[in-house]
Motif scaffolding. Sequence first.
Motif, PDB file in Angstrom:
ATOM      1  N   LEU A  42      38.146  47.267  35.825  1.00 49.74           N
ATOM      2  CA  LEU A  42      38.857  47.925  36.924  1.00 49.74           C
ATOM      3  C   LEU A  42      37.924  48.972  37.541  1.00 49.74           C
ATOM      4  CD1 LEU A  42      42.382  48.373  35.276  1.00 49.74           C
ATOM      5  CD2 LEU A  42      41.578  46.520  36.759  1.00 49.74           C
ATOM      6  N   TRP A  43      37.605  48.750  38.832  1.00 55.53           N
ATOM      7  CA  TRP A  43      36.646  49.615  39.536  1.00 55.53           C
ATOM      8  C   TRP A  43      37.379  50.246  40.719  1.00 55.53           C
ATOM      9  CZ3 TRP A  43      31.063  47.656  40.997  1.00 55.53           C
ATOM     10  CH2 TRP A  43      30.291  48.749  41.434  1.00 55.53           C
ATOM     11  N   THR A  44      37.499  51.572  40.688  1.00 57.34           N
ATOM     12  CA  THR A  44      38.272  52.291  41.703  1.00 57.34           C
ATOM     13  C   THR A  44      37.334  52.873  42.770  1.00 57.34           C
ATOM     14  OG1 THR A  44      39.967  52.848  40.077  1.00 57.34           O
ATOM     15  CG2 THR A  44      39.909  54.158  42.102  1.00 57.34           C
ATOM     16  N   PHE A  45      37.760  52.717  44.050  1.00 55.48           N
ATOM     17  CA  PHE A  45      36.992  53.227  45.193  1.00 55.48           C
ATOM     18  C   PHE A  45      37.859  54.211  45.979  1.00 55.48           C
ATOM     19  CE2 PHE A  45      35.231  49.138  44.116  1.00 55.48           C
ATOM     20  CZ  PHE A  45      33.861  49.300  44.242  1.00 55.48           C
ATOM     21  N   GLN A  46      37.197  55.218  46.554  1.00 54.32           N
ATOM     22  CA  GLN A  46      37.886  56.205  47.391  1.00 54.32           C
ATOM     23  C   GLN A  46      37.000  56.590  48.577  1.00 54.32           C
ATOM     24  OE1 GLN A  46      38.816  59.506  44.808  1.00 54.32           O
ATOM     25  NE2 GLN A  46      40.667  58.530  43.994  1.00 54.32           N
ATOM     26  N   GLY A  47      37.653  57.018  49.648  1.00 56.01           N
ATOM     27  CA  GLY A  47      36.918  57.499  50.826  1.00 56.01           C
ATOM     28  C   GLY A  47      36.721  56.420  51.875  1.00 56.01           C
ATOM     29  N   ARG A  48      36.188  56.906  53.000  1.00 54.26           N
ATOM     30  CA  ARG A  48      35.935  55.999  54.107  1.00 54.26           C
ATOM     31  C   ARG A  48      34.515  55.468  54.033  1.00 54.26           C
ATOM     32  NH1 ARG A  48      37.489  59.410  59.302  1.00 54.26           N
ATOM     33  NH2 ARG A  48      36.255  60.936  58.117  1.00 54.26           N
ATOM     34  N   GLY A  49      34.359  54.286  54.591  1.00 58.01           N
ATOM     35  CA  GLY A  49      33.034  53.699  54.624  1.00 58.01           C
ATOM     36  C   GLY A  49      33.036  52.281  54.072  1.00 58.01           C
ATOM     37  N   THR A  50      31.824  51.783  53.910  1.00 55.01           N
ATOM     38  CA  THR A  50      31.624  50.418  53.408  1.00 55.01           C
ATOM     39  C   THR A  50      30.605  50.477  52.273  1.00 55.01           C
ATOM     40  OG1 THR A  50      32.084  49.470  55.588  1.00 55.01           O
ATOM     41  CG2 THR A  50      30.922  48.088  53.997  1.00 55.01           C
ATOM     42  N   TYR A  51      30.921  49.746  51.203  1.00 48.23           N
ATOM     43  CA  TYR A  51      30.020  49.753  50.055  1.00 48.23           C
ATOM     44  C   TYR A  51      29.941  48.339  49.489  1.00 48.23           C
ATOM     45  CZ  TYR A  51      28.001  50.816  45.475  1.00 48.23           C
ATOM     46  OH  TYR A  51      27.196  50.842  44.365  1.00 48.23           O
ATOM     47  N   ALA A  52      28.708  47.816  49.402  1.00 45.23           N
ATOM     48  CA  ALA A  52      28.479  46.493  48.800  1.00 45.23           C
ATOM     49  C   ALA A  52      28.329  46.686  47.287  1.00 45.23           C
ATOM     50  CB  ALA A  52      27.246  45.849  49.393  1.00 45.23           C
ATOM     51  N   ALA A  53      29.266  46.175  46.563  1.00 46.18           N
ATOM     52  CA  ALA A  53      29.306  46.404  45.110  1.00 46.18           C
ATOM     53  C   ALA A  53      28.962  45.122  44.356  1.00 46.18           C
ATOM     54  CB  ALA A  53      30.682  46.900  44.705  1.00 46.18           C
ATOM     55  N   GLN A  54      28.446  45.335  43.168  1.00 47.41           N
ATOM     56  CA  GLN A  54      28.153  44.211  42.259  1.00 47.41           C
ATOM     57  C   GLN A  54      28.584  44.597  40.846  1.00 47.41           C
ATOM     58  OE1 GLN A  54      24.142  43.185  40.591  1.00 47.41           O
ATOM     59  NE2 GLN A  54      24.366  41.332  41.867  1.00 47.41           N
ATOM     60  N   ALA A  55      29.291  43.696  40.182  1.00 41.48           N
ATOM     61  CA  ALA A  55      29.714  43.893  38.792  1.00 41.48           C
ATOM     62  C   ALA A  55      29.105  42.772  37.949  1.00 41.48           C
ATOM     63  CB  ALA A  55      31.228  43.886  38.679  1.00 41.48           C
ATOM     64  N   ARG A  56      28.474  43.162  36.848  1.00 38.27           N
ATOM     65  CA  ARG A  56      27.774  42.192  36.001  1.00 38.27           C
ATOM     66  C   ARG A  56      28.314  42.283  34.570  1.00 38.27           C
ATOM     67  NH1 ARG A  56      22.921  39.657  36.498  1.00 38.27           N
ATOM     68  NH2 ARG A  56      22.559  40.866  38.405  1.00 38.27           N
ATOM     69  N   LEU A  57      28.610  41.124  34.012  1.00 33.00           N
ATOM     70  CA  LEU A  57      29.022  41.055  32.602  1.00 33.00           C
ATOM     71  C   LEU A  57      27.815  40.653  31.763  1.00 33.00           C
ATOM     72  CD1 LEU A  57      31.379  41.038  30.454  1.00 33.00           C
ATOM     73  CD2 LEU A  57      31.355  38.563  30.752  1.00 33.00           C
ATOM     74  N   GLN A  58      27.543  41.444  30.760  1.00 33.84           N
ATOM     75  CA  GLN A  58      26.452  41.130  29.829  1.00 33.84           C
ATOM     76  C   GLN A  58      27.067  40.803  28.471  1.00 33.84           C
ATOM     77  OE1 GLN A  58      23.816  44.337  28.501  1.00 33.84           O
ATOM     78  NE2 GLN A  58      22.066  42.994  28.900  1.00 33.84           N
ATOM     79  N   LEU A  59      26.990  39.539  28.094  1.00 35.77           N
ATOM     80  CA  LEU A  59      27.520  39.099  26.801  1.00 35.77           C
ATOM     81  C   LEU A  59      26.446  39.311  25.738  1.00 35.77           C
ATOM     82  CD1 LEU A  59      29.976  37.750  25.407  1.00 35.77           C
ATOM     83  CD2 LEU A  59      28.839  35.556  25.783  1.00 35.77           C
ATOM     84  N   VAL A  60      26.798  40.073  24.713  1.00 39.54           N
ATOM     85  CA  VAL A  60      25.843  40.405  23.653  1.00 39.54           C
ATOM     86  C   VAL A  60      25.884  39.375  22.529  1.00 39.54           C
ATOM     87  CG1 VAL A  60      25.160  42.164  21.975  1.00 39.54           C
ATOM     88  CG2 VAL A  60      26.012  42.844  24.235  1.00 39.54           C
TER      89      VAL A  60
END
Length: 207
Positions: A170-188
């Motif tokens: 769960l990734w929470t964002f706030q404020g105005r604007g645009t943001y290119a996000a990336q989420a990566r899962l690393q399996l150990v």
Amino acid sequence: MSDNNGDGDDYSATVLGSHWFSGPQETPQQTLVQPQEAVPDRVEGSVVRFGPGVTAALPAPFPVTVEPAVRRRRGEWRRYTLAAVILLAVLAYLAWQRYGPAIDVRGVTVATADPQGPGCDSTADVVAVVRTNGRPGTLTYRWIRSDGTQSEQLTERVPRGRKEARLHLLWTFQGRGTYAAQARLQLVSPGQRTAATQFTYHCAGQG
């Protein structure tokens, strides 16, 4: 009667009776007594008794017969063999379920629940789907975000029979604007795998 000898010593002699010269008395010759043949004192039917207190074996009061061993039918042996084979198969399956191979990862994918991305002041739900072989075990992993933060090492217990595990970020964002996000899962573990997804946070706001 005594005489004086030249030495002047007295000398005396005693006359012994004839019974002193007789040898040892003869003992009567011992006679061996031959044992007589034992004769039974009474006869009772076919049982012969010798003397008081001695009891011979009594004959059986009824005839004793030994039944021949019963041969089992071929069908009974087949039925028992089939039951034994089924029991061994069940035990082998249970042993394989309990002590068989460990959990193995077949594939990993990551995506957001909303393909459009989060709106203003909202939370993105990033879901990783880990496909397994259905064996029980534990997945060890961490999340890495493009803003430079990462989670601590996390674990997920997978029960027997489940072939998919869903891991959420769960990734929470706030404020105005645009943001290119990336989420990566690393399996150990088990094994080392990596999967990622990209999405855009956009909040135009009011001027």
